[in-house]
Scaffold this active site. Structure first.
Site, PDB file in Angstrom:
ATOM      1  N   GLN A  76       0.861  -1.190   0.000  1.00  0.00           N
ATOM      2  CA  GLN A  76       0.000   0.000   0.000  1.00  0.00           C
ATOM      3  C   GLN A  76       0.892   1.233   0.000  1.00  0.00           C
ATOM      4  O   GLN A  76       1.588   1.490   0.985  1.00  0.00           O
ATOM      5  CB  GLN A  76      -0.867  -0.052   1.256  1.00  0.00           C
TER       6      GLN A  76
ATOM      7  N   SER B 209       1.606   6.727   2.329  1.00  0.00           N
ATOM      8  CA  SER B 209       2.327   7.729   3.127  1.00  0.00           C
ATOM      9  C   SER B 209       3.557   8.259   2.398  1.00  0.00           C
ATOM     10  O   SER B 209       4.213   7.532   1.656  1.00  0.00           O
ATOM     11  CB  SER B 209       2.791   7.119   4.447  1.00  0.00           C
TER      12      SER B 209
ATOM     13  N   GLU C 135      -8.410  -1.172   6.539  1.00  0.00           N
ATOM     14  CA  GLU C 135      -7.193  -1.277   7.339  1.00  0.00           C
ATOM     15  C   GLU C 135      -7.525  -1.226   8.825  1.00  0.00           C
ATOM     16  O   GLU C 135      -7.006  -2.001   9.624  1.00  0.00           O
ATOM     17  CB  GLU C 135      -6.244  -0.127   6.979  1.00  0.00           C
TER      18      GLU C 135
HETATM   19  C1  LIG Z   1       4.237  -0.339  11.413  1.00  0.00           C
HETATM   20  C2  LIG Z   1       3.854   0.661  10.351  1.00  0.00           C
HETATM   21  C3  LIG Z   1       3.490   0.214   9.097  1.00  0.00           C
HETATM   22  C4  LIG Z   1       3.116   1.138   8.113  1.00  0.00           C
HETATM   23  N1  LIG Z   1       2.802   0.673   6.870  1.00  0.00           N
HETATM   24  C5  LIG Z   1       2.450   1.557   5.905  1.00  0.00           C
HETATM   25  C6  LIG Z   1       2.175   1.098   4.571  1.00  0.00           C
HETATM   26  O1  LIG Z   1       2.245  -0.105   4.280  1.00  0.00           O
HETATM   27  N2  LIG Z   1       1.835   2.005   3.635  1.00  0.00           N
HETATM   28  C7  LIG Z   1       1.743   3.339   3.924  1.00  0.00           C
HETATM   29  O2  LIG Z   1       1.404   4.103   3.031  1.00  0.00           O
HETATM   30  N3  LIG Z   1       2.040   3.818   5.158  1.00  0.00           N
HETATM   31  C8  LIG Z   1       2.388   2.949   6.152  1.00  0.00           C
HETATM   32  N4  LIG Z   1       2.707   3.424   7.405  1.00  0.00           N
HETATM   33  C9  LIG Z   1       2.713   4.856   7.638  1.00  0.00           C
HETATM   34  C10 LIG Z   1       1.572   5.355   8.502  1.00  0.00           C
HETATM   35  O3  LIG Z   1       0.354   5.350   7.784  1.00  0.00           O
HETATM   36  C11 LIG Z   1       1.942   6.773   8.977  1.00  0.00           C
HETATM   37  O4  LIG Z   1       3.105   6.651   9.771  1.00  0.00           O
HETATM   38  C12 LIG Z   1       0.835   7.393   9.794  1.00  0.00           C
HETATM   39  O5  LIG Z   1      -0.258   7.706   8.972  1.00  0.00           O
HETATM   40  C13 LIG Z   1       1.307   8.670  10.529  1.00  0.00           C
HETATM   41  O6  LIG Z   1       1.905   9.543   9.647  1.00  0.00           O
HETATM   42  P1  LIG Z   1       3.366  10.167   9.940  1.00  0.00           P
HETATM   43  O7  LIG Z   1       4.282   9.058  10.280  1.00  0.00           O
HETATM   44  O8  LIG Z   1       3.699  11.034   8.789  1.00  0.00           O
HETATM   45  O9  LIG Z   1       3.182  11.045  11.261  1.00  0.00           O
HETATM   46  P2  LIG Z   1       2.579  12.524  11.338  1.00  0.00           P
HETATM   47  O10 LIG Z   1       1.308  12.555  10.586  1.00  0.00           O
HETATM   48  O11 LIG Z   1       3.645  13.496  10.952  1.00  0.00           O
HETATM   49  O12 LIG Z   1       2.262  12.639  12.874  1.00  0.00           O
HETATM   50  C14 LIG Z   1       3.235  13.058  13.852  1.00  0.00           C
HETATM   51  C15 LIG Z   1       2.526  13.233  15.193  1.00  0.00           C
HETATM   52  O13 LIG Z   1       1.550  14.297  15.086  1.00  0.00           O
HETATM   53  C16 LIG Z   1       0.266  13.834  15.499  1.00  0.00           C
HETATM   54  N5  LIG Z   1      -0.778  14.468  14.681  1.00  0.00           N
HETATM   55  C17 LIG Z   1      -0.784  14.593  13.337  1.00  0.00           C
HETATM   56  N6  LIG Z   1      -1.913  15.207  12.930  1.00  0.00           N
HETATM   57  C18 LIG Z   1      -2.648  15.460  14.051  1.00  0.00           C
HETATM   58  C19 LIG Z   1      -3.917  16.076  14.282  1.00  0.00           C
HETATM   59  N7  LIG Z   1      -4.665  16.571  13.275  1.00  0.00           N
HETATM   60  N8  LIG Z   1      -4.347  16.165  15.570  1.00  0.00           N
HETATM   61  C20 LIG Z   1      -3.594  15.678  16.607  1.00  0.00           C
HETATM   62  N9  LIG Z   1      -2.380  15.095  16.438  1.00  0.00           N
HETATM   63  C21 LIG Z   1      -1.907  14.990  15.177  1.00  0.00           C
HETATM   64  C22 LIG Z   1       0.307  12.328  15.250  1.00  0.00           C
HETATM   65  O14 LIG Z   1      -0.635  11.661  16.053  1.00  0.00           O
HETATM   66  C23 LIG Z   1       1.742  11.988  15.615  1.00  0.00           C
HETATM   67  O15 LIG Z   1       1.869  11.832  17.004  1.00  0.00           O
HETATM   68  C24 LIG Z   1       3.094   2.530   8.403  1.00  0.00           C
HETATM   69  C25 LIG Z   1       3.470   2.979   9.674  1.00  0.00           C
HETATM   70  C26 LIG Z   1       3.854   2.061  10.629  1.00  0.00           C
HETATM   71  C27 LIG Z   1       4.268   2.579  11.970  1.00  0.00           C
END
Ligand SMILES: Cc1cc2nc3c(=O)[nH]c(=O)nc-3n(C[C@H](O)[C@H](O)[C@H](O)COP(=O)(O)OP(=O)(O)OC[C@H]3O[C@@H](n4cnc5c(N)ncnc54)[C@H](O)[C@@H]3O)c2cc1C
Length: 406
Positions: free
Chosen positions: A129, A132, A247
């Site tokens: 998928q 991100s 998901e």
């Molecule tokens: C084990 C694992 C597997 C994954 N597998 C996939 C995959 O197969 N494909 C894929 O596309 N992605 C994948 N991901 C990515 C995942 O979808 C993202 O890490 C997730 O959506 C969070 O985005 P970010 O890491 O950019 O954090 P950010 O969005 O930058 O968030 C950083 C912090 O800010 C907080 N935050 C952000 N927005 C808000 C808001 N509006 N209100 C309050 N708090 C907020 C968050 O809660 C977090 O604590 C995976 C992640 C993990 C950990």
């Protein structure tokens, strides 16, 4: 509410159990908590899923016309429980089965469905998928990977990150920006991308739990035929929502345990509690009690959601509550499990080298992020379940190219 098997479910369970015994020699088995490296064990993992598909134990709830079994969610839960009991690891194509396949079923053409779905169930092709990006995770609709139309193809440039299983994948569902002049949610389009196409580069990332399950993926002038589009141009957000809702059900939204089970914790407590000094014992006992209550409550709440889904309901925002509660319970279970180890809690310190509980503890923070972070899920529950006012969002209406400003 009665959680015991009905006579039909008991006979289904017996059949699943006997298949897993009869085919044991053809299946990969691992110890509880043992990490399975998809790269080094790719062939065994694919073969295992192939055998299970042959026996009708993969895609249990998928419609028969797409190679599934047309079964119930309860049957799917029975298969998952029996696979865990037999120590068969998570299916290599779990993302394909749980998220990509349902998205192709809902939004793909007949041609895409017939080309992809049966192969996906057998793990002839593994899927990932690709949503991100480095600057768009929670705010997924802010993604920048672009797809520009060129004749019968689209040309893709950009970067994805955290892509689970990309390093062993054959195909992925790829969310791109096709129209930066429209508001961010309206300018997106979804595609199926061939992960072996020229211009696709996959680089693994190592996690603190020891595995390297996810990756960075780079797209440099990758050509995707228009026939690989999923849904209409500009409809990508709607298509992505199908994936995201599936998901959240897949990750704990329907009563399945995340990480170690309460039963595993209870067994671990029986073994380790007596060896702790009195003060640690008292603290560990409280931690185990809290974790068992939380995980069983989450499990039974999830079973109630089963009923809705079994009756044909679509996964709604309530699935977010399941994932949130399941993650909180998994954290308590893992923390209690590590506390029970006393001085052996240091990674690798147990006499037999068993670090199941430390790994479980290192795994939970990732689950609290994947598929919607805890904070984002709380926002969804606040706005969509409790009806609280949402934050002002100019980025929903202004063109993406203006950075969400008018
Ligand atoms: C084990 C694992 C597997 C994954 N597998 C996939 C995959 O197969 N494909 C894929 O596309 N992605 C994948 N991901 C990515 C995942 O979808 C993202 O890490 C997730 O959506 C969070 O985005 P970010 O890491 O950019 O954090 P950010 O969005 O930058 O968030 C950083 C912090 O800010 C907080 N935050 C952000 N927005 C808000 C808001 N509006 N209100 C309050 N708090 C907020 C968050 O809660 C977090 O604590 C995976 C992640 C993990 C950990």
């Amino acid at each position: 509410m009665d959680f015991d098997d009905t006579p039909e479910e008991a006979s289904y369970r017996a059949r699943v159990r006997s298949v897993l015994t009869d085919r044991a020699a053809d299946l990969l088995h691992v110890a509880p908590g043992e990490p399975v490296d998809a790269r080094s064990r790719e062939a065994e993992l694919r073969a295992t899923q192939g055998v299970l598909a042959e026996e009708g134990l993969v895609g249990v709830t998928w419609p028969r016309e797409y190679g599934g079994q047309g079964g119930t969610l309860v049957q799917q839960a029975i298969v998952s429980q029996e696979l865990a009991r037999a120590r068969v690891p998570t299916l290599v194509n779990h993302i394909g089965i749980g998220m990509c396949g349902p998205t192709v079923i809902a939004h793909g053409s007949d041609d895409q469905r017939s080309r992809y779905l049966a192969r996906l169930l057998r793990a002839d092709d593994v899927w990932c998928q690709l949503f991100s990006e480095p600057a768009s995770g929670s705010d997924l609709a802010a993604l920048r990977t672009s797809a520009v139309r060129d004749g019968e193809d689209w040309v893709v440039n950009g970067q994805k990150v955290w892509t689970t299983l990309a390093h062993v994948s054959d195909f992925g569902i790829l969310l791109t920006r096709t129209d930066p002049e429209r508001p961010k949610h309206a300018g997106l389009t979804m595609f199926v991308v061939d992960m072996h196409a020229p211009g696709v580069t996959v680089r693994p990332l190592r996690q603190m739990s020891g595995g390297a399950d996810f990756n960075e993926v780079f797209f440099d002038d990758v050509r995707i035929p228009d026939s690989e589009r999923l849904g209409e141009p500009g409809e990508g957000w709607r298509v992505a929502l199908t994936t995201l809702m599936n998901e959240r059900v897949a990750i704990g939204g329907a009563g399945s345990d995340i990480g170690q089970s309460p039963e595993a914790l209870a067994a671990h407590a029986r073994e380790r509690l007596p060896a702790l000094d009195p003060e640690r014992q008292a603290l560990a006992r409280q931690a185990v009690g809290r974790a068992l209550v939380a995980s069983l409550a989450t499990r039974y709440t999830g079973y109630r959601r089963f009923t809705t889904l079994s009756q044909g309901g679509v996964p709604g925002p309530e699935a977010s509550a399941g994932k949130l509660g399941g993650t909180a319970a998994a954290r308590l279970v893992a923390d209690a499990g590590v506390r029970l180890l006393g001085d052996d809690a240091v990674l690798g310190a147990t006499a037999d080298g068993d670090d199941t509980w430390q790994r479980a503890q290192a795994y939970v923070p990732g689950i609290a992020i994947a598929g919607g972070t805890d904070q984002v899920l709380r926002n969804i529950l606040g706005e969509r379940v409790l009806g609280l006012p949402s934050e002002p969002r100019t980025d929903k209406t202004a063109p993406f190219s203006t950075g969400g400003r008018r």
